[in-house]
Design an enzyme around this catalytic site. Structure first.
Site, PDB file in Angstrom:
ATOM      1  N   HIS A 139      46.739  40.566  40.178  1.00  0.00           N
ATOM      2  CA  HIS A 139      45.948  41.185  41.254  1.00  0.00           C
ATOM      3  C   HIS A 139      46.125  40.365  42.531  1.00  0.00           C
ATOM      4  CE1 HIS A 139      42.578  42.695  43.589  1.00  0.00           C
ATOM      5  NE2 HIS A 139      42.557  43.738  42.773  1.00  0.00           N
ATOM      6  N   GLY A 146      39.432  46.895  49.401  1.00  0.00           N
ATOM      7  CA  GLY A 146      38.094  46.517  49.837  1.00  0.00           C
ATOM      8  C   GLY A 146      37.869  46.653  51.334  1.00  0.00           C
ATOM      9  N   GLY A 175      38.334  49.535  42.709  1.00  0.00           N
ATOM     10  CA  GLY A 175      37.448  48.375  42.767  1.00  0.00           C
ATOM     11  C   GLY A 175      36.016  48.804  43.039  1.00  0.00           C
ATOM     12  N   SER A 207      40.805  51.074  48.101  1.00  0.00           N
ATOM     13  CA  SER A 207      39.762  51.921  48.705  1.00  0.00           C
ATOM     14  C   SER A 207      39.839  53.373  48.239  1.00  0.00           C
ATOM     15  CB  SER A 207      39.824  51.828  50.236  1.00  0.00           C
ATOM     16  OG  SER A 207      39.572  50.502  50.661  1.00  0.00           O
ATOM     17  N   ASN A 210      38.064  48.172  38.262  1.00  0.00           N
ATOM     18  CA  ASN A 210      38.117  46.712  38.337  1.00  0.00           C
ATOM     19  C   ASN A 210      36.787  46.244  38.916  1.00  0.00           C
ATOM     20  OD1 ASN A 210      38.627  44.025  38.816  1.00  0.00           O
ATOM     21  ND2 ASN A 210      40.044  44.375  40.521  1.00  0.00           N
ATOM     22  N   GLU A 224      49.063  48.333  44.922  1.00  0.00           N
ATOM     23  CA  GLU A 224      47.844  48.094  45.681  1.00  0.00           C
ATOM     24  C   GLU A 224      48.194  47.393  46.993  1.00  0.00           C
ATOM     25  OE1 GLU A 224      44.126  48.038  43.097  1.00  0.00           O
ATOM     26  OE2 GLU A 224      44.908  46.014  43.131  1.00  0.00           O
ATOM     27  N   LYS A 229      35.772  43.360  39.337  1.00  0.00           N
ATOM     28  CA  LYS A 229      35.880  42.047  39.999  1.00  0.00           C
ATOM     29  C   LYS A 229      34.738  41.147  39.505  1.00  0.00           C
ATOM     30  CE  LYS A 229      37.872  44.429  43.910  1.00  0.00           C
ATOM     31  NZ  LYS A 229      38.604  44.222  45.140  1.00  0.00           N
ATOM     32  N   GLU A 279      44.138  39.480  44.733  1.00  0.00           N
ATOM     33  CA  GLU A 279      43.110  38.456  44.981  1.00  0.00           C
ATOM     34  C   GLU A 279      43.431  37.173  44.223  1.00  0.00           C
ATOM     35  OE1 GLU A 279      39.656  40.814  44.014  1.00  0.00           O
ATOM     36  OE2 GLU A 279      39.929  42.007  45.839  1.00  0.00           O
TER      37      GLU A 279
HETATM   38  C1  PEP Z   1      40.965  46.500  43.502  1.00  0.00           C
HETATM   39  O1  PEP Z   1      40.219  45.556  43.463  1.00  0.00           O
HETATM   40  O2  PEP Z   1      41.923  46.539  42.714  1.00  0.00           O
HETATM   41  C2  PEP Z   1      40.703  47.571  44.475  1.00  0.00           C
HETATM   42  C3  PEP Z   1      41.577  48.531  44.579  1.00  0.00           C
HETATM   43  O3  PEP Z   1      39.555  47.483  45.199  1.00  0.00           O
HETATM   44  P1  PEP Z   1      38.911  48.610  46.166  1.00  0.00           P
HETATM   45  O4  PEP Z   1      38.976  49.921  45.422  1.00  0.00           O
HETATM   46  O5  PEP Z   1      37.509  48.154  46.388  1.00  0.00           O
HETATM   47  O6  PEP Z   1      39.728  48.636  47.402  1.00  0.00           O
END
Ligand code: PEP
Length: 241
Positions: free
Chosen positions: A95, A171, A226, A205, A9, A165, A11, A97
């Site tokens: 998601h 993040g 991400g 992460s 992703n 998630e 973003k 976010e």
């Molecule tokens: C995401 O944006 O779906 C995500 C898992 O981000 P990150 O891996 O940066 O935590």
């Protein structure tokens, strides 16, 4: 059979030049063992670029959202059918976010339905906040989010990919432990019932140094990545794990 899937992703990151380099490195570096798939979900303006760079490769591409509406007077929205025209097979929906900015359960369910209607596989994201985890409501939250989509889709729930998630792990550098991930994935798998072959991804992460332990969990079928998906070497290392 449950496939193994690693989804990047991006973003709201990228640019024409760096995308070219990243996509070329992924294409050159990904030689998947049978049953493993890599996908990148890119910002809308770069769908054509992903299509041009990845067509004929074993890497798929997708969008990070779709409109819940099929078309019409919805300024700024992008329909699932438009996304599908760029050769996408996947679209993220729900998601955290986006949920944090007001996307409702009903909208997420409608987006999943819109994606399916356009021939896309929705990657439906669910996950609890830190406050919800600390209040002991992780199970209720993620099952409620799954139920909202399953109620809307009926039997078609079998055609989605589900991504767990935890919001507190996205993040932040904090990752759910393999035990924490497995516990929630098992709950989701049980709730899916007859649709238990739906691939369940973990996201939050994920990095090269924690991927293998997460992938060793019985009910973890892959990852939604991400930050680490923006670096070819890291994303490839995760996919190879
Ligand atoms: C995401 O944006 O779906 C995500 C898992 O981000 P990150 O891996 O940066 O935590």
């Amino acid at each position: 059979m449950r496939g193994r899937l690693v989804v990047g992703n991006w973003k709201m990151n990228g640019g024409l030049r760096q995308n070219d380099a990243l996509l070329a490195e992924l294409r050159a570096g990904w030689a998947p063992p049978p049953g493993r798939e890599m996908v990148v979900c890119v910002p809308y303006p770069y769908l054509w670029q992903a299509q041009a760079a990845l067509s004929g490769s074993v890497i798929g591409w997708g969008a990070q959202d779709v409109s819940q509406y099929a078309g019409g007077a919805y300024t700024g929205e992008v329909s699932a059918a438009m996304v599908a025209e760029f050769g996408c097979r996947y679209a993220l929906v729900g998601h955290s976010e986006r949920r944090a900015r007001g996307e409702t359960e009903a909208a997420v369910a409608d987006k999943a339905a819109a994606a399916l209607a356009a021939g896309l596989t929705p990657i439906v994201c669910v996950g609890e906040t830190l406050a919800q985890r600390e209040a002991g409501s992780t199970g209720a939250v993620v099952l409620g989010q799954l139920d909202a989509v399953a109620d809307r889709l009926g039997d078609r729930i079998a055609a989605v990919v589900l991504a767990y998630e935890p919001v507190w792990a996205i993040g932040t550098g904090l990752t759910a432990s393999p035990d924490q991930a497995q516990t929630v994935h098992r709950l989701l798998r049980e709730r899916l019932g007859a649709a238990a072959t739906v691939p369940l991804l973990y996201g939050g992460s994920v990095k090269p140094d924690n991927a293998a332990a997460l992938f060793a969990c019985q009910d973890v079928d892959g990852a939604l990545v991400g930050g680490a998906s923006l670096k070819a070497d890291e994303f490839l290392a995760i996919a190879r794990a």
